[in-house]
Design a protein around this motif. Sequence first.
Motif, PDB file in Angstrom:
ATOM      1  N   TYR A  67       0.876  -1.274  -0.044  1.00  0.00           N
ATOM      2  CA  TYR A  67       0.021  -0.009   0.125  1.00  0.00           C
ATOM      3  C   TYR A  67       0.839   1.280  -0.064  1.00  0.00           C
ATOM      4  O   TYR A  67       1.793   1.413   0.660  1.00  0.00           O
ATOM      5  CB  TYR A  67      -0.889   0.198   1.315  1.00  0.00           C
ATOM      6  CG  TYR A  67      -1.903  -0.990   1.266  1.00  0.00           C
ATOM      7  CD1 TYR A  67      -2.834  -1.030   0.002  1.00  0.00           C
ATOM      8  CD2 TYR A  67      -2.341  -1.678   2.370  1.00  0.00           C
ATOM      9  CE1 TYR A  67      -3.888  -1.865   0.295  1.00  0.00           C
ATOM     10  CE2 TYR A  67      -3.340  -2.544   2.470  1.00  0.00           C
ATOM     11  CZ  TYR A  67      -4.201  -2.632   1.333  1.00  0.00           C
ATOM     12  OH  TYR A  67      -5.156  -3.549   1.400  1.00  0.00           O
TER      13      TYR A  67
ATOM     14  N   TRP B 124       5.448 -11.885  11.934  1.00  0.00           N
ATOM     15  CA  TRP B 124       5.445 -10.570  12.204  1.00  0.00           C
ATOM     16  C   TRP B 124       6.717 -10.047  12.820  1.00  0.00           C
ATOM     17  O   TRP B 124       6.968 -10.824  13.659  1.00  0.00           O
ATOM     18  CB  TRP B 124       4.007  -9.953  12.721  1.00  0.00           C
ATOM     19  CG  TRP B 124       3.052  -9.858  12.047  1.00  0.00           C
ATOM     20  CD1 TRP B 124       2.931 -10.030  10.469  1.00  0.00           C
ATOM     21  CD2 TRP B 124       1.631  -9.894  12.421  1.00  0.00           C
ATOM     22  NE1 TRP B 124       1.483  -9.714  10.510  1.00  0.00           N
ATOM     23  CE2 TRP B 124       0.734  -9.821  11.631  1.00  0.00           C
ATOM     24  CE3 TRP B 124       1.360  -9.982  13.732  1.00  0.00           C
ATOM     25  CZ2 TRP B 124      -0.715  -9.876  11.855  1.00  0.00           C
ATOM     26  CZ3 TRP B 124      -0.171  -9.801  14.316  1.00  0.00           C
ATOM     27  CH2 TRP B 124      -0.991  -9.966  12.974  1.00  0.00           C
TER      28      TRP B 124
ATOM     29  N   ASN C 239      -3.035  -8.722  -9.582  1.00  0.00           N
ATOM     30  CA  ASN C 239      -1.844  -8.282 -10.287  1.00  0.00           C
ATOM     31  C   ASN C 239      -0.727  -9.570 -10.508  1.00  0.00           C
ATOM     32  O   ASN C 239       0.058  -9.255 -11.366  1.00  0.00           O
ATOM     33  CB  ASN C 239      -0.843  -7.242  -8.895  1.00  0.00           C
ATOM     34  CG  ASN C 239       0.044  -7.933  -8.130  1.00  0.00           C
ATOM     35  OD1 ASN C 239       1.086  -8.417  -8.356  1.00  0.00           O
ATOM     36  ND2 ASN C 239      -0.521  -8.722  -6.980  1.00  0.00           N
TER      37      ASN C 239
ATOM     38  N   HIS D 124       4.732 -15.674   5.948  1.00  0.00           N
ATOM     39  CA  HIS D 124       5.632 -15.489   7.025  1.00  0.00           C
ATOM     40  C   HIS D 124       5.116 -14.652   8.205  1.00  0.00           C
ATOM     41  O   HIS D 124       3.938 -14.289   8.302  1.00  0.00           O
ATOM     42  CB  HIS D 124       6.875 -14.428   6.611  1.00  0.00           C
ATOM     43  CG  HIS D 124       6.438 -13.039   6.142  1.00  0.00           C
ATOM     44  ND1 HIS D 124       6.190 -12.165   7.042  1.00  0.00           N
ATOM     45  CD2 HIS D 124       6.592 -12.676   4.922  1.00  0.00           C
ATOM     46  CE1 HIS D 124       6.092 -11.059   6.385  1.00  0.00           C
ATOM     47  NE2 HIS D 124       6.241 -11.078   4.869  1.00  0.00           N
TER      48      HIS D 124
HETATM   49  N1  MSP Z   1      -1.683  -3.831  -0.281  1.00  0.00           N
HETATM   50  C1  MSP Z   1      -1.757  -5.378   0.514  1.00  0.00           C
HETATM   51  C2  MSP Z   1      -1.369  -6.587  -0.148  1.00  0.00           C
HETATM   52  C3  MSP Z   1      -1.901  -7.025  -1.339  1.00  0.00           C
HETATM   53  S1  MSP Z   1      -1.165  -8.391  -2.096  1.00  0.00           S
HETATM   54  C4  MSP Z   1      -2.352  -8.618  -3.467  1.00  0.00           C
HETATM   55  C5  MSP Z   1      -0.913  -5.292   1.872  1.00  0.00           C
HETATM   56  N2  MSP Z   1      -0.209  -4.245   1.743  1.00  0.00           N
HETATM   57  S2  MSP Z   1       0.963  -3.991   2.877  1.00  0.00           S
HETATM   58  O1  MSP Z   1       1.609  -2.946   2.660  1.00  0.00           O
HETATM   59  O2  MSP Z   1      -0.140  -3.532   4.284  1.00  0.00           O
HETATM   60  O3  MSP Z   1       1.437  -5.011   3.615  1.00  0.00           O
HETATM   61  C6  MSP Z   1       2.444  -5.614   2.704  1.00  0.00           C
HETATM   62  C7  MSP Z   1       3.087  -6.861   3.390  1.00  0.00           C
HETATM   63  O4  MSP Z   1       4.002  -6.307   4.394  1.00  0.00           O
HETATM   64  C8  MSP Z   1       2.299  -7.978   3.862  1.00  0.00           C
HETATM   65  O5  MSP Z   1       2.856  -9.170   3.519  1.00  0.00           O
HETATM   66  C9  MSP Z   1       2.382  -7.609   5.489  1.00  0.00           C
HETATM   67  O6  MSP Z   1       2.202  -8.759   6.221  1.00  0.00           O
HETATM   68  C10 MSP Z   1       3.822  -7.296   5.406  1.00  0.00           C
HETATM   69  N3  MSP Z   1       3.934  -6.643   6.791  1.00  0.00           N
HETATM   70  C11 MSP Z   1       3.402  -5.517   7.399  1.00  0.00           C
HETATM   71  N4  MSP Z   1       3.781  -5.153   8.601  1.00  0.00           N
HETATM   72  C12 MSP Z   1       4.592  -6.108   9.022  1.00  0.00           C
HETATM   73  C13 MSP Z   1       5.332  -6.414   9.856  1.00  0.00           C
HETATM   74  N5  MSP Z   1       5.197  -5.804  11.247  1.00  0.00           N
HETATM   75  N6  MSP Z   1       6.044  -7.694  10.298  1.00  0.00           N
HETATM   76  C14 MSP Z   1       6.246  -8.292   8.923  1.00  0.00           C
HETATM   77  N7  MSP Z   1       5.499  -8.106   8.083  1.00  0.00           N
HETATM   78  C15 MSP Z   1       4.659  -7.417   7.960  1.00  0.00           C
HETATM   79  O7  MSP Z   1      -1.407  -6.106   2.918  1.00  0.00           O
END
Ligand code: MSP
Length: 515
Positions: A17, A297, A240, A295
């Motif tokens: 995002y 967090w 996508n 995975h």
């Molecule tokens: N836009 C959606 C995904 C759409 S895929 C078709 C989304 N975006 S995100 O930017 O919020 O997150 C993307 C990735 O970052 C996710 O896999 C999410 O789990 C990862 N992470 C975001 N915060 C995190 C942590 N604190 N630790 C590990 N990964 C985490 O979701």
Amino acid sequence: MNPPAMSKFYITTPIYYVNASPHIGHAYTSIIGDCLARYKRLAGEDVFYLTGTDEHGEKIKQAASSLNEDVEVFVDRVKENFKDLWKQLNISYDYFIRTTDPAHKKSVQDVIRILYDKGDIYKSKYQGFYCLPCETFWTGTQVKDSQGKCALCGRDVEEIEEENYFFRLSKYEQWLKDYLKKNPDFIQPKIRYNEVKGFLDNNTLSDLCISRPKTRVSWGIEFPLDKDYVVYVWFDALLNYISAVGFGVEKEKFNKWWPADIHFIGKDILRHHAIFWPIMLRALEVNLPRIIFAHGWWKIGQEKMSKSKGNIVNPLELIKDIPVDALRYFLLREIPLGSDGDFSRPAIVNRMNSDLANDLGNLVHRVLNMAEKYFQGDIDCDVEKIPVAFLDAFLSLRDNYPPFMDKMDFCAALDKIFSFIKTMNKYIEDTKPWTLWKENKIQEIKEFLYVLLEGIRISAVYLYPFMPQTAEEIYKRLGLSGTVSNLKDCQWAVRKTYSVTKETPLFPRIEDTAK
Ligand code: MSP
């Protein structure tokens, strides 16, 4: 004879995002994907590593408005933050997709038309609750169960009643259950597979609302059947993975890459990937990805690192004094893929000082130092036999590294590499080359240094997927021309001559742990 055709390997990350700048959580998913992509390339596979940005939806529009910025200008600007960071972290992606790309928009609209013509999309009245930040609908019971709040983020929900378009998830529920039963490795690790299976066993799937009226959400791909609506961001975003490889447009390309070999995701977006996505593909009569790997967090204290909690760590700040490879190493070494981990600067510094400065850095420095001191850096030798002192560690690394990497057990692969490195350090201490020198045993020292140089060279190849810059730097110091490029280079004694330069330690020791 022509060489055998390379097998292909298609890896994806979630698309991120753009409502905020990237943080360590995002960097983690991309580093995992990069490690596997680099390993597969070393193993001779034809890799396509996809990443990108998820740019539609109301929360992105709101982020732009809060800065008084036009949303298109905003997404254009913020996506660069991701690209910049990937460059700095050496993320070797092959393609960067944006959901605002015209080709992607067209794919999404085509998919909706196909599914509508098939009868898998219909219009109906929706009554329930809606969480704006999560762009998710909740039924009255679900909201009641979560004390009147959104079950995902815990924030307030809004009661709404409106007409929308729905995708028939329910029609494929049994099919998905059967598919999971027949394909127990589809969702990994096992705990996530069980989570999805458990969810399906205990719930009935409702059809998925895949449109949003423009009166409420204006920033999105226009719904092809009805210009009063836009497409739900998740329905748009998931596509996508196929639009990037030419779904419906470039047949040859699509057939080459699809199905994806692995979708890396965080565990928070498991349901979207393990339930919506397989059903969307099934309805389109397209094969499913081979593996969805969720995975864990990174947490700060007990809390997930996230923008809404205000506890994010900016990777760009961190790499001002922590080397990029030390960060990559820490993220991949500290916790097995799938588990949660505690993120802290002292923990990184600790890992860096002990494993990278002491074990790896010391080994390289000591050996190159001796090579310069005793032989002006030039060593040519031909010792076919691997010294008994590190034979076991070497064989264990050589035999276990590929299977560990293939099953994404990066921690275990690193453990093998560092056992080998430690064994080489012990070999130096046990051999006491300085006494050999005093005794004028020149040939013995030369052979001793040669086998260590071979060990270091081979370690660099194995380390490459984790720490590409360091591996290349070791190659350079060993005087090797070219880059680390092939797992076959891990064979013993394929190099006979070295012309090395010592230079400064590979990793500085950082003494201050608080910053
Ligand atoms: N836009 C959606 C995904 C759409 S895929 C078709 C989304 N975006 S995100 O930017 O919020 O997150 C993307 C990735 O970052 C996710 O896999 C999410 O789990 C990862 N992470 C975001 N915060 C995190 C942590 N604190 N630790 C590990 N990964 C985490 O979701």
